[in-house]
Structures are given as C-alpha cells and as structure tokens.
Design a protein around this motif. Structure first.
Motif, PDB file in Angstrom:
ATOM      1  N   HIS A   1       0.804  -1.213   0.000  1.00 20.50           N
ATOM      2  CA  HIS A   1       0.000   0.000   0.000  1.00 20.50           C
ATOM      3  C   HIS A   1       0.840   1.268   0.000  1.00 20.50           C
TER       4      HIS A   1
ATOM      5  N   THR B   1      -6.960   6.124  10.136  1.00 26.04           N
ATOM      6  CA  THR B   1      -7.359   6.136   8.728  1.00 26.04           C
ATOM      7  C   THR B   1      -8.366   7.264   8.499  1.00 26.04           C
TER       8      THR B   1
ATOM      9  N   LEU C   1      -5.082   3.236   0.829  1.00 24.98           N
ATOM     10  CA  LEU C   1      -5.675   1.917   1.018  1.00 24.98           C
ATOM     11  C   LEU C   1      -6.722   1.595  -0.042  1.00 24.98           C
ATOM     12  N   ASP C   2      -7.427   2.628  -0.477  1.00 26.57           N
ATOM     13  CA  ASP C   2      -8.485   2.413  -1.473  1.00 26.57           C
ATOM     14  C   ASP C   2      -8.637   3.679  -2.315  1.00 26.57           C
ATOM     15  N   ARG C   3      -8.948   3.495  -3.583  1.00 28.04           N
ATOM     16  CA  ARG C   3      -9.095   4.625  -4.503  1.00 28.04           C
ATOM     17  C   ARG C   3     -10.260   4.328  -5.449  1.00 28.04           C
ATOM     18  N   ARG C   4     -11.246   5.258  -5.435  1.00 21.41           N
ATOM     19  CA  ARG C   4     -12.422   5.078  -6.288  1.00 21.41           C
ATOM     20  C   ARG C   4     -12.711   6.385  -7.012  1.00 21.41           C
TER      21      ARG C   4
ATOM     22  N   ALA D   1      -9.264   6.245   0.629  1.00 20.83           N
ATOM     23  CA  ALA D   1      -9.098   5.832   2.024  1.00 20.83           C
ATOM     24  C   ALA D   1      -7.604   5.892   2.318  1.00 20.83           C
TER      25      ALA D   1
END
Length: 468
Positions: free
Chosen positions: A274, A407, A430-433, A443
């Motif tokens: 990550h 986070t 951590l997350d990508r949208r 995130a």
C-alpha cells in the motif's frame, strides 16, 4: 608500541588469504560431549537441553564446515558428569587419543565450553590442537566480519576470550597464533604472550568502537528525522533470514546454506503493497550456547533489533529441532530485554518448500487455529526461496503497523493532482475510487508523526478509525 601493533596487524592480514587452504588441509575431529538427559546439571558445564544429540552434533560439524575444516569424523559422547581437569573421563580421553593418532588428526573441535585448564590438558593428552565451541564461533565471526565495527567487535571478544589462554598456555602450543584465528604458523610477537600488551590493544579497540558507536547514533538520529518503521529479521542461524530479506527487498545480500553466512547487519528501505516505506534490517543469526562475550560485543550491532517497531522471528520449520532453536532465540532476545510474547513480534515459519504434505497440513492448521484465537498473532507459513506466503507476510506487517495509525476518507477534485501526489508520498493509499466526473474518493492511512501535516493540508478529511 604503535609500530608493533601495526606490523602485527599487517601480518595477520597477510595470513588471512591462505587460511582457507590451511583449514582444508587440517584433518579435524569433532567431539560432541553432551550430558545425558538423566544427568544432574553441573556447575562446571551446560545443563542438558531438549534438542537431539544427532542434531547438536550435525550443527557442530556445520560450524566446522563454515570455515572449511576437513572433518574426517564426528563422534557423540554421553557424559554422566563433567571432569574439572579434562571435561571427559580418563577412558574417553585415551580412546580419543588413539583415534587421533590413527587418523592423523591435527585439530579437535570440542562442542562445549572448555576452561583454559581443560583445553591445555586435552591438548597435552591428544597431542593435537584443541578448540572449544566458543573459540570456533569466534573464528567464524572473525572470517565473516567485513565492516569496521564487526571486525573490531570480533577482535575484542576474541582477545578477551584468549587473554588467560595465551598467557598461561603459550609455551606448549605449537600452532597458536595471535589475533583471532587458531590456524597458522608459530607465534609472531610478544603481544600474544604479554597480558599487558593485549589489554592495551583491547583498550584501543574500545576507543575505536566508541567512535563507531557515536557514528551509528548520528545515523539513527538522521533516520529519526525521516521516520520509517523498522522491521528487523531475527532467528536461529541458517533459518533463511537473508534469503527472506532478499525476497522482500530485491537485494543481493549473501544468502548461503551455511551457519553464520551473515554477520554484519544490512538495512534496506522497501515499500509495502500500500505504499508504506519500511526499513528492513537483516541481522546476525543466533545459536545455542552463544558466548556471552559475543552477545555483549554485538549489542551495538543488535540495536536495530532492540529499537525495531516489528520483529520477524524467522524459523526453519523443516528443521528437526525447530522448537529448541526458537527457545534459544528467545533466550538471546531476553538478554536484550525483548520478550518473545511482545506484541511487535511476528513469527515467520520459513522453508515451507522443504515440508512433506502431512507436515505442511499440520502447520497450516496450527496457523489457522492461532489466527482464530489471537487476532493478527498467527505464524505466517512462507518459503523465502519460492515466494510462497510472502504476500500474506507483507499484509501482516502492514496490519501490525496499522495498529498505531489512523485512517481517513479524503475527497479530491480532478484538478488536485499535486495533493494526490503528496498523499502517495506521505501516506498509505488503502483504497481509490473515481466518480464519473473525475472526483476521487480515497481511504488513507497516516503515520502519527505525519498526521498534523496531513490534517493541516486536508482539513476536510473524515476520520474513519483511530490508532489503537
């Protein structure tokens, strides 16, 4: 004095090159004198341990092989008690003396700790050079050390070990030489026989080590200004730490199927999946009955272990004495003030590629059982050679680091490329949208020391979780 020491050091360096040839030509007998399991512990020697006699003897042979000695025979001996004068009983001494003469043995390795008196008496009875486990390990360390700090630490430990032996037994040893090392020609200068001069050399080394330690301290302070989590690999010698280090960092650290292939510490920065950067540190392997002098001498080298955020305890689960080896590692870590139950330790079960199907299934089930009982504390079964389980290991490292981090949810417009770059450089994504219009929903996990800067720049960030 300085000229004498310098010339002595030059001679030692000149002798180092052909030392391998000397070792290869030295017929060596390895003797494993182990107390029987029913024998009471003696104040003059080690107490019985749980590991098998065969495994202990094989390890002693491996230590001899690590410096290329020609081991012609290895014999285990079961002792009821330890004799103060010769360690072994009279009958055993005579039996070994006959074998030495018949096989033209030039060196006897005793897999135990001998007192100076015991070593001197055995050499007299055997008519051959005798070295104990401590001296053999010191010899290996002397061959392996490559950094200035490692070389100084080994020489200091060896001089401390040999101080009484050199003074008391110099006259009868035919092949003893100065510095560290037990092979080679006759003695060279009075430094080997003069306690005062040896102490002066040790004092010089201590001053040099103080200077090196200060330099290491400056390096640690510099690293603290750009803080990254430190992940240190620890474990029994030849457990596969360097191979795992190479697999995780894509480095080319020496990794051989040999005891103490790694001596000097190596550190590399590497990125986790990550994006988090960590400092991975490879360290010297531990071993049973590691000389106390060496633990003290290498305390500075093991500072990365003491200060590490996460310890990877690498175990060779294919080894017959894996459990006993783990106990030995725990003992050494305990002397460094580190408890094996510490929350920062991740147990890595290495060499899965060497397991048969039944043992692999058993260990996999054990790992799953631990994972159900203790969140995040289960051992990770890996093969550093084939890469099996490494993704699970890096995920475990990330999860352990995450316990100390918060986070956040961050929303960025399509024009905020610089802000996105900052996040990738300073936090874990951590997350990508992405929405249809180009808006990004992210995130983010942020280290505590970077959290103030993050919140100052991204005032609208929404906290998802706090550091535990």
């Amino acid at each position: 004095m300085t000229e004498t020491l310098t010339s002595g050091e030059a001679r030692l360096q000149a002798m180092a090159a052909p030392e391998g040839e000397i070792a290869a030509a030295t017929h060596t007998l390895v003797v494993g004198p182990y107390l029987s399991r029913t024998a009471a512990a003696s104040p003059h020697g080690p107490a019985p341990v749980s590991r098998s006699t065969q495994a202990r003897l094989e390890e002693a042979v491996g230590l001899a092989a690590a410096i290329e000695l020609d081991v012609v025979e290895a014999i285990p001996l079961s002792l009821a008690r330890i004799r103060p004068s010769t360690y072994l009983g009279k009958g055993r001494v005579e039996e070994i003396a006959g074998l030495i003469k018949a096989s033209e043995i030039g060196l006897v390795v005793m897999d135990c700790a001998l007192s100076p008196v015991q070593q001197r008496n055995l050499e007299k009875e055997f008519g051959a050079k005798v070295i104990d486990r401590t001296g053999l390990i010191l010899e290996i360390f002397g061959r392996r050390a490559s950094t200035r700090e490692g070389t100084l630490q080994v020489e200091h430990a060896h001089l401390a070990y040999q101080k009484s032996r050199l003074v008391r037994s110099w006259t009868h040893l035919e092949r003893q030489r100065g510095g560290f090392g037990f092979l080679g020609g006759p003695g060279e200068t009075q430094i080997e026989a003069d306690r005062r001069m040896i102490q002066e050399r040790m004092t010089r080394i201590e001053r040099d080590l103080d200077s090196v330690t200060r330099t290491r301290g400056l390096h640690r302070q510099s690293r603290a200004r750009v803080p990254y989590p430190i992940v240190a690999l620890v474990g029994y010698t030849n457990a596969g730490k360097s191979t795992l280090f190479n697999a995780l960092t894509k480095a080319q650290v020496v990794a051989q199927d040999m005891l103490f292939a790694t001596l000097d510490p190596t550190a590399r920065a590497t990125k986790l999946p990550h994006g988090e950067t960590v400092i991975l540190s490879d360290t010297v392997g531990f071993i049973s009955d590691l000389p106390t002098a060496l633990i003290a001498a290498f305390r500075a080298t093991l500072e990365d272990v003491i200060e590490a955020d996460i310890l990877l305890h690498v175990r060779d689960v294919a080894h017959v004495d894996s459990e006993a080896q783990a106990e030995d590692v725990g003992t050494v870590l305990g002397e460094l003030g580190i408890e094996m139950s510490a929350d920062r330790i991740i147990e890595v079960w290495n060499k899965a590629d060497l397991l048969d199907e039944g043992e692999r299934t058993r260990l996999t089930n054990l790992s799953a059982h631990d994972r159900n009982d203790r969140d995040g504390a289960a051992p990770v079964l890996v093969s550093s050679l084939t890469g099996e389980g490494l993704s699970a290991l890096t995920a475990r490292i990330e999860a352990r680091i995450a316990r100390t981090r918060s986070t956040f949810a961050v929303i960025l417009g399509p024009e905020e490329g610089a802000a996105l770059h900052w996040l990738y450089e300073n936090a874990e994504v951590l997350d990508r949208r992405m929405e249809e219009g180009g808006t990004l929903h992210l995130a983010i996990r942020v280290a505590p020391e970077k959290e103030p800067r993050f919140l100052n720049r991204f005032a609208g960030a929404r906290r998802l979780s706090r550091a535990g």
